[in-house]
Design an enzyme around this catalytic site. Structure first.
Site, PDB file in Angstrom:
ATOM      1  N   TYR A 166       1.086  -1.070  -0.053  1.00 35.59           N
ATOM      2  CA  TYR A 166      -0.139  -0.132   0.005  1.00 35.59           C
ATOM      3  C   TYR A 166       0.756   1.384  -0.059  1.00 35.59           C
ATOM      4  CZ  TYR A 166      -3.258   3.578   1.713  1.00 35.59           C
ATOM      5  OH  TYR A 166      -3.804   4.869   1.667  1.00 35.59           O
TER       6      TYR A 166
ATOM      7  N   GLU B  72      -2.957   7.584  -4.374  1.00 40.06           N
ATOM      8  CA  GLU B  72      -3.062   6.144  -3.719  1.00 40.06           C
ATOM      9  C   GLU B  72      -2.740   5.201  -4.861  1.00 40.06           C
ATOM     10  OE1 GLU B  72      -5.727   4.842  -0.198  1.00 40.06           O
ATOM     11  OE2 GLU B  72      -6.605   4.122  -2.057  1.00 40.06           O
TER      12      GLU B  72
END
Lengths: 295, 368
Positions: free
Chosen positions: B96, B184
């Protein structure tokens, strides 16, 4: 003594010749604010409300001491205006602009923190101590809202301020100092950073906080209360209790994501720290009475 | 402004962040052709803005042309307009990565974890030590040592870490260049061949920076309903619900509060609409939007200071004269020049109220 601004605070107005700048400078003076001079590049030599206008903050402060700057410039020029005030050593700044780019607002707050200065705003009406002084745009002549008294008010929302403060007044109280920290996701100064000022202010007996969903500012207030940084009674009203999750309702700073920033979470944090939370504006006055009677 | 995945990935590709090979498809036929180009297996990814696409079945893995046809028909039938057809990569691990803003510390903030995937929010609660945070001075930008240190915290394999350093620097440059509220990559794949590649892409551009970002046009696809799109073109904040009361209020905080009060009183909201602030002269357009709903009542609540009460009242009366609304209107307009406002409203046959909660109760009652 009021907080942030008193009738002695020497205020410089950046953007004083603009439509809003000149209009509200008149009202600031009318209320009792000590406006010393103004700045608009290229307009040096003019006068607004009897105050001299300079081309730059540096030129202005070479002739007038200024403790504070009231900034009435559009959002895209705000960062430069704040940096200009900081460059001249001004430690109290209010900026009303709605629409300051996010990354610039981060730079503004970072610069203020490193200078030991306080920038209030953007996206705010400013701050006012009724019958004393103000930096910003408040219709202080509306008695139903802007009556002098002993209740401090901190708010994230301009429109709710009138609604809630009117209820404070209706319950027989008045306002010591009201500070609108603004509705943007990155305000220059946060709720919790205002608490020591209200704590030390002998005119403030209790504090009303007008918050809303999103962000962590109400939780930070709760933390400060637990640490004993703020010990006066706190009554909060929070908008957006029933707001659907994930929808962007209200201010950009008020989006609920990942379980953080929910109104329920904020209420719990404040209650656990000894604060009370009104579920509707009309309850704010009643709760204030109860808390002050039981003190 | 939240971008679609394909837009975020175009930007990633342009910045040098590896993304899977992909094609766009607007019909079942397109999708079959696109899948032939990417090869099998491939992934059909619905280009919608809502989160949780995987769980909602809006992302499908397909192995052959028959499956493509079936899955694509199904997705297009669900009101999906656009599919991103992507090669399926072999996944060894998911990471992530994101860059956002920390409003307290006044820094940019990189958030990273070696355990990526959709459950990152749960990880943040249950195992916060597995999430790394790196603060970046937004004026100075990301420093090499920061990227290097973070990369080696995420992976001790030098080949992976080297790729990570590049991706971190490029992702930060996207954050800075596009005035991002959030950028992201979740998940960031490490393939069995040891390559790092962005499995998903999210980019939200700060609304206040849109006027200095070029090339982003707000089309209908960005909105949940026609009404929200129409309102957005006028610069009127608007949300569509399916209840009885149309809100025409001033200011974000007050409008949100009126929304709450209606729910407390057992009523329901047809639409959220703000016509205060810079929009306070747009009463006609605002009421027109409200009238397009199946609402039973229009509730006007304002407590204006800069936006004057008398101007608002004139706007409302003007709107009523022009639009001849077919449903009752409850008005509670207060603030600067309130006395004038009251006269204007009474002259037009309206009975102005002065208390928000009373106005809400009246509107709820009128719906019964």
């Amino acid at each position: 003594m009021s907080i942030f601004i008193t009738s002695d605070t020497k205020v410089l107005v950046q953007g004083i010749t603009g439509k809003e700048g000149s209009f509200w400078t008149g009202h600031m003076i009318n209320l009792g604010t000590n406006v010393v001079c103004g700045v608009t590049p290229g307009k040096e030599g003019q006068q607004i409300e009897g105050r001299r206008v300079f081309n730059s903050v540096r030129r202005a402060v070479s002739e007038f001491d200024a403790d504070a700057s009231m900034i009435f410039v559009p959002p895209r020029f705000t960062k430069d205006a704040v940096f200009e005030a900081l460059d001249s050593g001004i430690k109290k700044i209010v900026t009303i602009a709605d629409g300051i780019p996010l990354h610039e607002m981060v730079q503004i707050r970072a610069a203020a923190l490193s200078c030991g200065a306080m920038v209030i705003g953007g996206n705010t009406s400013g701050c006012i101590s009724p019958e004393v002084a103000m930096m910003g745009m408040f219709p202080y002549w509306i008695e139903r809202v802007y009556r002098k008294g002993s209740i401090g008010v901190m708010t994230r929302s301009g429109s709710l301020t009138n609604e809630v403060t009117a209820m404070v007044v209706r319950a027989g109280f008045g306002v010591s100092s009201l500070i609108g920290i603004g509705g943007d996701p990155v305000p220059g100064t946060r709720f919790a950073e205002m608490l020591p000022l209200y704590q030390n202010d002998s005119e403030t007996e209790a504090l009303v906080i007008i918050g809303e969903l999103g962000g962590t500012m109400e939780e930070e207030v709760a933390e400060a209360m637990q640490q004993g940084i703020f010990t006066k009674p706190v009554v909060a009203f929070l908008g957006g209790r029933t707001a659907p999750k994930g929808k962007r309702m209200g201010h950009a700073g008020a989006i609920v994501t990942g379980g953080k920033g929910t109104v329920e979470g904020k209420i719990k944090a404040l209650q656990q720290s000894g604060g009370v939370v009104a579920d509707r504006p009309s309850k704010v006055g009643e709760l204030l009475k109860e808390m002050l009677d039981n003190k | 402004m939240k971008l679609f995945e394909y837009q975020a990935k175009d930007i990633f590709r342009g910045a040098g962040i590896p993304v899977p090979r992909s094609e766009m498809a607007r019909s079942v036929e397109d999708t079959v052709n696109a899948a032939e180009k990417t090869g099998f297996p491939c992934v059909l990814k619905s280009q919608v803005l809502q989160g949780g696409r995987g769980k909602a079945g809006l992302i499908q893995i397909v192995k052959n042309p028959e499956e493509v046809e079936k899955a694509a028909s199904n997705l297009f039938a669900r009101d999906v307009k656009l599919l991103l057809v992507e090669e399926a990569v072999s996944i060894k691990k998911e990471l992530y990565l994101s860059v956002t803003v920390d409003p307290v510390r006044a820094k940019a903030l990189i958030i990273a974890s070696a355990e990526g995937g959709v459950e990152i929010e749960e990880l943040a609660v249950n195992a916060p030590e597995k999430i790394f945070r790196e603060e970046v001075d937004i004026t100075a930008g990301l420093q090499s040592f920061q990227a290097t240190d973070l990369a080696y915290r995420l992976s001790c394999d030098p080949i992976e870490a080297k790729q990570l350093i590049g991706i971190l620097r490029r992702l930060y440059s996207v954050f800075a260049k596009y005035d991002a509220e959030l950028v992201e990559i979740n998940p960031l794949f490490i393939t069995r061949e040891g390559q790092l590649i962005a499995g998903d892409g999210k980019l939200i551009i700060d609304e206040n920076s849109m006027n200095r970002q070029e090339g982003f046009e707000r089309t209908r696809e960005y909105y949940d309903s026609d009404m929200e799109f129409e309102a957005a073109k006028e610069g009127i904040p608007y949300l569509q619900f399916d209840g009885d009361i149309s809100l025409m209020c001033a200011g974000a905080g007050l409008t949100t509060t009126v929304y709450d009060l209606i729910n407390y009183e057992g009523g329901s909201v047809a639409n959220y609409l703000e016509f205060g602030g810079p929009n306070y002269r747009k009463a006609v357009r605002a009421m027109e939007l409200c009238l397009q709903n199946d609402s039973k009542v229009i509730l006007v609540v304002t407590f204006g200071t800069i936006a004057r009460a008398d101007v608002m009242a004139e706007g409302i009366v003007d709107a009523i004269e022009r639009l001849k609304p077919d449903r009752p209107i409850v008005v509670c307009i207060r603030g600067t020049n309130e006395e004038e406002a009251v006269k204007t409203l009474r002259n037009a046959g309206l009975e102005p109220l002065f208390d928000t909660e009373e106005a809400v109760r009246k509107a709820v009652q009128l719906c019964k």
